[in-house]
Scaffold this motif. Structure first.
Motif, PDB file in Angstrom:
ATOM      1  N   GLY A 217     -58.714  24.468   7.585  1.00  0.00           N
ATOM      2  CA  GLY A 217     -59.568  25.425   8.299  1.00  0.00           C
ATOM      3  C   GLY A 217     -58.791  26.361   9.217  1.00  0.00           C
ATOM      4  O   GLY A 217     -59.340  26.847  10.211  1.00  0.00           O
ATOM      5  N   SER A 218     -57.527  26.606   8.903  1.00  0.00           N
ATOM      6  CA  SER A 218     -56.696  27.440   9.775  1.00  0.00           C
ATOM      7  C   SER A 218     -56.181  28.631   8.983  1.00  0.00           C
ATOM      8  O   SER A 218     -55.524  28.447   7.957  1.00  0.00           O
ATOM      9  N   ARG A 219     -56.470  29.816   9.447  1.00  0.00           N
ATOM     10  CA  ARG A 219     -56.012  31.023   8.736  1.00  0.00           C
ATOM     11  C   ARG A 219     -54.875  31.681   9.511  1.00  0.00           C
ATOM     12  O   ARG A 219     -55.055  32.079  10.670  1.00  0.00           O
ATOM     13  N   VAL A 220     -53.718  31.747   8.883  1.00  0.00           N
ATOM     14  CA  VAL A 220     -52.557  32.357   9.535  1.00  0.00           C
ATOM     15  C   VAL A 220     -52.755  33.872   9.541  1.00  0.00           C
ATOM     16  O   VAL A 220     -53.087  34.472   8.515  1.00  0.00           O
ATOM     17  N   THR A 221     -52.573  34.482  10.711  1.00  0.00           N
ATOM     18  CA  THR A 221     -52.844  35.920  10.835  1.00  0.00           C
ATOM     19  C   THR A 221     -51.571  36.742  11.007  1.00  0.00           C
ATOM     20  O   THR A 221     -51.554  37.928  10.701  1.00  0.00           O
ATOM     21  N   ARG A 222     -50.515  36.091  11.475  1.00  0.00           N
ATOM     22  CA  ARG A 222     -49.316  36.860  11.804  1.00  0.00           C
ATOM     23  C   ARG A 222     -48.142  35.934  12.048  1.00  0.00           C
ATOM     24  O   ARG A 222     -48.314  34.816  12.531  1.00  0.00           O
ATOM     25  N   LEU A 223     -46.942  36.414  11.728  1.00  0.00           N
ATOM     26  CA  LEU A 223     -45.719  35.726  12.135  1.00  0.00           C
ATOM     27  C   LEU A 223     -45.049  36.612  13.181  1.00  0.00           C
ATOM     28  O   LEU A 223     -45.061  37.840  13.060  1.00  0.00           O
ATOM     29  N   LYS A 224     -44.454  35.963  14.194  1.00  0.00           N
ATOM     30  CA  LYS A 224     -43.752  36.756  15.223  1.00  0.00           C
ATOM     31  C   LYS A 224     -42.293  36.334  15.262  1.00  0.00           C
ATOM     32  O   LYS A 224     -41.985  35.148  15.107  1.00  0.00           O
ATOM     33  N   THR A 225     -41.434  37.288  15.529  1.00  0.00           N
ATOM     34  CA  THR A 225     -40.000  36.966  15.595  1.00  0.00           C
ATOM     35  C   THR A 225     -39.533  36.928  17.052  1.00  0.00           C
ATOM     36  O   THR A 225     -40.223  37.422  17.952  1.00  0.00           O
ATOM     37  N   VAL A 226     -38.337  36.382  17.243  1.00  0.00           N
ATOM     38  CA  VAL A 226     -37.682  36.470  18.562  1.00  0.00           C
ATOM     39  C   VAL A 226     -37.285  37.941  18.773  1.00  0.00           C
ATOM     40  O   VAL A 226     -37.363  38.749  17.848  1.00  0.00           O
ATOM     41  N   ALA A 227     -36.836  38.258  19.992  1.00  0.00           N
ATOM     42  CA  ALA A 227     -36.624  39.666  20.364  1.00  0.00           C
ATOM     43  C   ALA A 227     -35.691  40.422  19.406  1.00  0.00           C
ATOM     44  O   ALA A 227     -35.966  41.561  19.037  1.00  0.00           O
TER      45      ALA A 227
ATOM     46  N   GLU B 210     -40.334  33.145  15.299  1.00  0.00           N
ATOM     47  CA  GLU B 210     -40.521  32.320  16.495  1.00  0.00           C
ATOM     48  C   GLU B 210     -41.900  31.662  16.511  1.00  0.00           C
ATOM     49  O   GLU B 210     -42.040  30.506  16.890  1.00  0.00           O
ATOM     50  N   LYS B 211     -42.896  32.415  16.051  1.00  0.00           N
ATOM     51  CA  LYS B 211     -44.261  31.887  16.158  1.00  0.00           C
ATOM     52  C   LYS B 211     -45.074  32.140  14.895  1.00  0.00           C
ATOM     53  O   LYS B 211     -44.933  33.183  14.245  1.00  0.00           O
ATOM     54  N   VAL B 212     -45.910  31.172  14.600  1.00  0.00           N
ATOM     55  CA  VAL B 212     -46.905  31.329  13.539  1.00  0.00           C
ATOM     56  C   VAL B 212     -48.257  31.406  14.247  1.00  0.00           C
ATOM     57  O   VAL B 212     -48.659  30.459  14.933  1.00  0.00           O
TER      58      VAL B 212
ATOM     59  N   SER C 227     -49.171  36.273   0.838  1.00  0.00           N
ATOM     60  CA  SER C 227     -47.868  36.167   1.514  1.00  0.00           C
ATOM     61  C   SER C 227     -47.319  37.558   1.810  1.00  0.00           C
ATOM     62  O   SER C 227     -46.843  37.833   2.918  1.00  0.00           O
ATOM     63  N   ALA C 228     -47.392  38.446   0.811  1.00  0.00           N
ATOM     64  CA  ALA C 228     -46.902  39.816   1.031  1.00  0.00           C
ATOM     65  C   ALA C 228     -47.722  40.483   2.131  1.00  0.00           C
ATOM     66  O   ALA C 228     -47.170  41.131   3.030  1.00  0.00           O
ATOM     67  N   ALA C 229     -49.052  40.302   2.074  1.00  0.00           N
ATOM     68  CA  ALA C 229     -49.917  40.937   3.078  1.00  0.00           C
ATOM     69  C   ALA C 229     -49.587  40.428   4.483  1.00  0.00           C
ATOM     70  O   ALA C 229     -49.520  41.205   5.439  1.00  0.00           O
ATOM     71  N   LEU C 230     -49.325  39.135   4.600  1.00  0.00           N
ATOM     72  CA  LEU C 230     -49.018  38.565   5.919  1.00  0.00           C
ATOM     73  C   LEU C 230     -47.701  39.142   6.460  1.00  0.00           C
ATOM     74  O   LEU C 230     -47.610  39.502   7.644  1.00  0.00           O
ATOM     75  N   LEU C 231     -46.702  39.242   5.604  1.00  0.00           N
ATOM     76  CA  LEU C 231     -45.413  39.794   6.049  1.00  0.00           C
ATOM     77  C   LEU C 231     -45.584  41.262   6.462  1.00  0.00           C
ATOM     78  O   LEU C 231     -45.034  41.699   7.481  1.00  0.00           O
ATOM     79  N   LEU C 232     -46.373  42.000   5.697  1.00  0.00           N
ATOM     80  CA  LEU C 232     -46.576  43.418   6.022  1.00  0.00           C
ATOM     81  C   LEU C 232     -47.383  43.572   7.314  1.00  0.00           C
ATOM     82  O   LEU C 232     -47.092  44.430   8.150  1.00  0.00           O
ATOM     83  N   ARG C 233     -48.390  42.695   7.484  1.00  0.00           N
ATOM     84  CA  ARG C 233     -49.222  42.765   8.706  1.00  0.00           C
ATOM     85  C   ARG C 233     -48.459  42.349   9.957  1.00  0.00           C
ATOM     86  O   ARG C 233     -48.903  42.618  11.063  1.00  0.00           O
ATOM     87  N   SER C 234     -47.346  41.643   9.758  1.00  0.00           N
ATOM     88  CA  SER C 234     -46.585  41.152  10.906  1.00  0.00           C
ATOM     89  C   SER C 234     -45.573  42.183  11.394  1.00  0.00           C
ATOM     90  O   SER C 234     -44.636  41.847  12.128  1.00  0.00           O
ATOM     91  N   ALA C 235     -45.771  43.435  11.012  1.00  0.00           N
ATOM     92  CA  ALA C 235     -44.870  44.506  11.459  1.00  0.00           C
ATOM     93  C   ALA C 235     -44.833  44.552  12.986  1.00  0.00           C
ATOM     94  O   ALA C 235     -45.818  44.224  13.649  1.00  0.00           O
ATOM     95  N   SER C 236     -43.685  44.923  13.521  1.00  0.00           N
ATOM     96  CA  SER C 236     -43.546  45.020  14.976  1.00  0.00           C
ATOM     97  C   SER C 236     -42.669  46.242  15.272  1.00  0.00           C
ATOM     98  O   SER C 236     -42.205  46.906  14.344  1.00  0.00           O
TER      99      SER C 236
END
Ligand SMILES: Cc1cc2nc3c(=O)[nH]c(=O)nc-3n(C[C@H](O)[C@H](O)[C@H](O)COP(=O)(O)OP(=O)(O)OC[C@H]3O[C@@H](n4cnc5c(N)ncnc54)[C@H](O)[C@@H]3O)c2cc1C
Length: 446
Positions: free
Chosen positions: A169-179, A185-187, A212-221
């Motif tokens: 029941g957990s939907r991953v929305t974004r991955l975050k990187t260190v600076a 760094e974070k899921v 997977s591709a959509a998640l990587l693209l959505r995690s743009a920073s």
């Protein structure tokens, strides 16, 4: 819902891709054909409309993991019937799913006409499956009743380890990187409406080739405006999905009394059209197409007539390779997933269907009908986060590790550099086992 771009004016049409989100993923509903890519599929292959590129490693590298995956998924099969079959270091642990008499009869007719039908490698314990109900297994979800899927085989084993926990029941929305962007760094995920985070040392992304591709693209920073793992610009590109058609062979003199039907296939046109021409693809039986299934596609035709047609028909699936193309791609627009599938190698598929119609007519079926699977049925989606030796052309190395973020692995249909003309699940499972062994051997998890 996913979206398809209609023109250059950014208008979209929504569609339901028939993909499933559950523990076990799409294999809960899949057809359980667990077939290896052919050894030649790992090299470059000249197709009518282009070249299917070579993998970054040869078949021999994946072979031991194919064997392990076959044991894990308890694949039923037999070697030696299909001339295109690659080397197996281990025999199948179980003999093939028994063929029903009405199907054996057709297999015999095709064989008599010079074809090489083979028992399909299947992850189905047919006795257990039929105990529940006399139905085919295609598109039926498994409830641990004989169909081997990612939950009942692989995950069940993984959960035996004390350090493995399943959180549903957990939907991953974004991955975050260190600076500096070098590590994940974070899921970030949503559970019970609440936004939550994990900070793992190692992240393995296995959400399927589109998600997977959509998640990587959505995690743009700010540091990675193109999305994560995407310094090559290849994330989302090279989207592939097989060119596929259902082909129904009908004869008033043939009575199909089978329940599940799906026991043989043939690869006589896999490497060539049989006249020295380019490869066409694979043919395999579908799960039985009942009158009710026909009705869903032909609502105006009376049910009694469709039942009659079904009882005199045998149903095939023709599948041809789709070649990677950079403009065939998944992109995102906010939360929307946009699929722009640029089909390739289409003429080869039309020729495969034509060939199939000819051989079925010669086998005593005067009426042969075909219907192409819609562009919006991405069941065999793959290729969107491919692996390769060159970081400028591929986001992942040969162990599915992101070149840009050493603590990120992407292990699902995304990594496939080519689609071959073979059902993808066993190859995904084999590479997952290979990657897991690599992570463990290199102690990358700590
Ligand atoms: C109807 C049908 C029949 C098929 N038949 C066959 C067959 O006979 N043989 C064969 O080889 N292949 C078959 N396939 C294809 C096969 O099922 C897929 O290739 C395979 O399951 C893909 O595996 P995957 O790990 O890439 O993704 P999936 O199996 O789709 O797994 C992805 C997982 O990620 C989860 N997920 C997605 N997004 C998120 C998110 N944001 N957060 C958290 N979790 C997420 C999903 O819930 C799912 O559990 C079939 C597919 C369909 C749809």
């Amino acid at each position: 819902m996913w979206y398809e771009r209609l023109g250059s004016d950014n208008s979209y049409r929504a569609f339901n891709p028939g993909n499933y989100y559950n523990v076990g993923g799409n294999s809960k509903f899949y057809g359980a054909v667990l077939m290896r890519y052919r050894a030649e599929d790992f090299g470059a292959i000249q197709h009518r409309e282009g070249v299917s590129p070579a993998w970054p490693f040869a078949y021999d590298e994946l072979e031991p993991w194919y064997s392990q995956a076959e044991q894990l998924y308890q694949v039923r099969g037999i070697s030696g019937e299909d001339p295109t079959e690659p080397f197996h270091s281990q025999d199948y642990a179980f003999s093939p799913v028994p063929e029903e008499p009405a199907i054996a009869q057709v297999r015999q007719r095709l064989k008599a006409n010079g074809l090489h039908p083979f028992s399909m490698p299947l992850g189905v314990d047919i006795d257990r499956w039929l105990r529940k109900a006399k139905t085919p297994w295609d598109a039926h979800p498994n409830c641990d009743d004989g169909k081997m899927d990612a939950e009942t085989t692989a995950l069940a084993k993984a959960l035996c380890y004390k350090n493995v926990r399943l959180q549903t029941g957990s939907r991953v929305t974004r991955l975050k990187t260190v600076a500096d962007g070098k590590r994940i760094e974070k899921v970030c995920f949503i559970k019970d409406g609440q936004e939550q985070e994990l900070s793992p040392k190692l992240v393995i992304l296995s959400a399927g080739a589109v998600q997977s591709a959509a998640l990587l693209l959505r995690s743009a920073s700010a540091q990675q405006p193109q999305g994560l793992a995407n310094s090559s610009g290849q994330v989302g590109r090279n989207f592939m999905n097989h060119n596929a058609s259902a082909v129904l062979a009908i004869s008033p003199w043939y009575k199909n009394t089978s329940v599940y039907q799906k026991t043989f296939g043939f690869n006589d046109f896999y490497f060539s059209d049989d006249e020295g021409g380019a490869p066409l693809g694979n043919v395999q039986l579908l799960g039985r197409v009942s009158g009710k299934i026909l009705k869903a596609n032909l609502p105006r035709v009376p049910q009694w007539l469709l039942n009659k047609v079904s009882s005199h028909a045998i149903d095939f699936y023709a599948m041809s390779e789709d070649i990677p193309h950079p403009e065939s791609r998944i992109s995102v627009d906010g939360e929307r997933i946009i699929m722009q599938w640029k089909r390739t190698n289409w003429q080869a598929h039309l020729d495969l269907v034509k060939k199939l119609k000819t051989v079925l007519k010669a086998a005593g079926f005067p009426i042969v009908l075909s219907r192409t699977f819609d562009k919006r049925t991405p069941s065999h989606q793959c290729g969107t986060v491919r692996m390769g030796h060159d970081p400028a052309m591929a986001p992942l190395d040969v162990y599915c590790r992101a070149y840009d973020h050493p603590n990120l692995f992407v292990v699902d249909a995304s990594f496939l550099p080519t689609s071959a003309a073979v059902n993808p699940a066993l190859t995904i499972a084999a590479q997952a086992l290979r990657v897991a062994a690599h992570i463990s051997a290199k102690d990358l998890q700590s």
